[in-house]
Design a protein around this motif. Structure first.
Motif, PDB file in Angstrom:
ATOM      1  N   ILE A  12      12.120  11.312  86.952  1.00 41.73           N
ATOM      2  CA  ILE A  12      12.916  10.401  86.122  1.00 41.73           C
ATOM      3  C   ILE A  12      13.944   9.596  86.666  1.00 41.73           C
ATOM      4  O   ILE A  12      14.424   8.580  86.413  1.00 41.73           O
ATOM      5  CB  ILE A  12      13.405  11.477  85.026  1.00 41.73           C
ATOM      6  CG1 ILE A  12      12.688  11.902  84.075  1.00 41.73           C
ATOM      7  CG2 ILE A  12      15.195  10.719  84.037  1.00 41.73           C
ATOM      8  CD1 ILE A  12      13.420  13.508  83.567  1.00 41.73           C
ATOM      9  N   THR A  58       6.900  10.189  77.833  1.00 44.29           N
ATOM     10  CA  THR A  58       8.212  10.975  78.313  1.00 44.29           C
ATOM     11  C   THR A  58       8.893  11.367  79.232  1.00 44.29           C
ATOM     12  O   THR A  58      10.120  11.439  79.111  1.00 44.29           O
ATOM     13  CB  THR A  58       7.824  13.105  77.577  1.00 44.29           C
ATOM     14  OG1 THR A  58       7.272  13.171  78.540  1.00 44.29           O
ATOM     15  CG2 THR A  58       6.759  12.386  76.294  1.00 44.29           C
ATOM     16  N   LEU A  59       8.930  10.969  80.472  1.00 43.77           N
ATOM     17  CA  LEU A  59       9.768  10.722  81.329  1.00 43.77           C
ATOM     18  C   LEU A  59       9.931   9.528  81.430  1.00 43.77           C
ATOM     19  O   LEU A  59      11.415   9.332  81.567  1.00 43.77           O
ATOM     20  CB  LEU A  59       9.040  11.502  82.708  1.00 43.77           C
ATOM     21  CG  LEU A  59       8.338  12.874  82.669  1.00 43.77           C
ATOM     22  CD1 LEU A  59       7.322  13.378  84.335  1.00 43.77           C
ATOM     23  CD2 LEU A  59       9.424  13.325  82.612  1.00 43.77           C
ATOM     24  N   ARG A  61      10.376   6.909  79.448  1.00 40.85           N
ATOM     25  CA  ARG A  61      12.099   7.510  77.915  1.00 40.85           C
ATOM     26  C   ARG A  61      12.789   8.075  78.660  1.00 40.85           C
ATOM     27  O   ARG A  61      13.639   7.547  78.578  1.00 40.85           O
ATOM     28  CB  ARG A  61      11.512   7.569  77.122  1.00 40.85           C
ATOM     29  CG  ARG A  61      10.030   7.155  75.971  1.00 40.85           C
ATOM     30  CD  ARG A  61       9.595   6.933  74.824  1.00 40.85           C
ATOM     31  NE  ARG A  61       8.501   7.224  74.359  1.00 40.85           N
ATOM     32  CZ  ARG A  61       7.787   8.108  74.191  1.00 40.85           C
ATOM     33  NH1 ARG A  61       7.743   9.161  74.229  1.00 40.85           N
ATOM     34  NH2 ARG A  61       7.026   7.809  73.999  1.00 40.85           N
ATOM     35  N   LEU A  62      12.563   8.905  78.953  1.00 40.55           N
ATOM     36  CA  LEU A  62      14.307   9.303  78.874  1.00 40.55           C
ATOM     37  C   LEU A  62      14.474   8.685  80.678  1.00 40.55           C
ATOM     38  O   LEU A  62      15.857   8.615  80.407  1.00 40.55           O
ATOM     39  CB  LEU A  62      13.732  10.907  79.952  1.00 40.55           C
ATOM     40  CG  LEU A  62      13.010  12.014  79.289  1.00 40.55           C
ATOM     41  CD1 LEU A  62      13.116  13.632  79.589  1.00 40.55           C
ATOM     42  CD2 LEU A  62      14.575  12.232  78.172  1.00 40.55           C
ATOM     43  N   ASP A  65      16.201   5.563  78.710  1.00 49.08           N
ATOM     44  CA  ASP A  65      17.484   6.437  78.317  1.00 49.08           C
ATOM     45  C   ASP A  65      18.870   6.355  78.919  1.00 49.08           C
ATOM     46  O   ASP A  65      20.131   6.012  78.412  1.00 49.08           O
ATOM     47  CB  ASP A  65      17.792   7.576  77.449  1.00 49.08           C
ATOM     48  CG  ASP A  65      16.541   7.814  76.372  1.00 49.08           C
ATOM     49  OD1 ASP A  65      16.194   7.050  75.415  1.00 49.08           O
ATOM     50  OD2 ASP A  65      15.876   8.776  76.292  1.00 49.08           O
ATOM     51  N   ARG A  66      18.416   6.036  80.149  1.00 46.86           N
ATOM     52  CA  ARG A  66      19.582   5.919  82.133  1.00 46.86           C
ATOM     53  C   ARG A  66      20.355   4.787  81.992  1.00 46.86           C
ATOM     54  O   ARG A  66      20.770   5.127  82.779  1.00 46.86           O
ATOM     55  CB  ARG A  66      19.975   6.899  82.271  1.00 46.86           C
ATOM     56  CG  ARG A  66      19.146   8.483  82.435  1.00 46.86           C
ATOM     57  CD  ARG A  66      18.848   9.258  83.606  1.00 46.86           C
ATOM     58  NE  ARG A  66      18.894  10.680  83.198  1.00 46.86           N
ATOM     59  CZ  ARG A  66      18.562  11.270  84.352  1.00 46.86           C
ATOM     60  NH1 ARG A  66      17.996  11.044  85.292  1.00 46.86           N
ATOM     61  NH2 ARG A  66      18.055  12.637  83.082  1.00 46.86           N
ATOM     62  N   GLU A  74      11.187   1.416  75.305  1.00 50.51           N
ATOM     63  CA  GLU A  74      10.978   2.244  74.699  1.00 50.51           C
ATOM     64  C   GLU A  74       9.506   2.641  74.330  1.00 50.51           C
ATOM     65  O   GLU A  74       8.430   2.901  74.322  1.00 50.51           O
ATOM     66  CB  GLU A  74      12.245   2.951  74.282  1.00 50.51           C
ATOM     67  CG  GLU A  74      12.600   4.667  73.770  1.00 50.51           C
ATOM     68  CD  GLU A  74      13.316   4.881  73.791  1.00 50.51           C
ATOM     69  OE1 GLU A  74      12.905   6.476  73.293  1.00 50.51           O
ATOM     70  OE2 GLU A  74      14.377   4.769  74.251  1.00 50.51           O
TER      71      GLU A  74
END
Length: 178
Positions: A12, A58-59, A61-62, A65-66, A74
């Motif tokens: 991530i 999923t990784l 997208r995480l 988010d940062r 996304e």
């Protein structure tokens, strides 16, 4: 093999750094490519100076988010997704376009291109982006246009001098013949 939390956190972080660092991001759907075709595509990207990696949605997208400002990407992290990171907006498009033409495939397919804050998700965008000039080409054109007046001036000043020199040489040759 499943990754543990530390490995996932590292991935991530790595994806986040690249998403934040690179101004040009292409997301592609690589579904249907064979291993050999995927390796060929990776090699072409590497030759062009473009980083290309397959990632878990999923990784990614995480990681998004940062990062501020790129959250619009996304929605494109669905299905098989690979990311191309570049400094030049045309290079990834040219690699994809050449690969599609030479391999006569429908994949990889462009999901979206993020070019310094602008998103291109139209299917025709790949053709448009591939036609863009690279920064080096644009700089070369600007320098060429800046130098053109000086080169014209030098040529204009040299022309009459060369004609005068040629005329004097002809006169000198005639005097020697007499």
């Amino acid at each position: 093999m499943s990754k543990n939390r530390a490995e996932k956190a590292e991935i991530i972080e790595e994806i986040g750094e690249k998403l934040n660092e690179y101004p040009i991001i292409y997301l592609t759907n690589f579904e249907g490519l064979t291993v050999a075709q995927s390796n060929e595509l990776r090699g072409r990207f590497r030759e062009a100076g473009v980083e290309y990696q397959v990632t878990k949605n999923t990784l990614a997208r995480l990681a998004l988010d940062r990062i501020e400002g790129k959250d619009a990407l996304e929605e494109f992290f669905a299905g098989p997704t690979a990311i191309a990171f570049s400094e030049d907006p045309a290079k990834p498009a040219r690699v994809l376009q050449d690969f599609l033409e030479e391999e006569e495939l429908g994949r990889p397919e462009l999901k979206v291109a993020w070019i310094e804050g602008d998103m291109y998700d139209d299917p025709e965008a790949l053709d448009t982006l591939a036609e863009l000039k690279s920064r080096e080409e644009l700089i070369g054109e600007v320098i060429g246009r800046l130098l053109a007046p000086a080169q014209n001036l030098v040529g204009g000043l040299q022309g009459p001098g060369q004609r005068l020199s040629g005329l004097l040489q002809s006169l000198a040759d005639e005097e020697e013949d007499e």
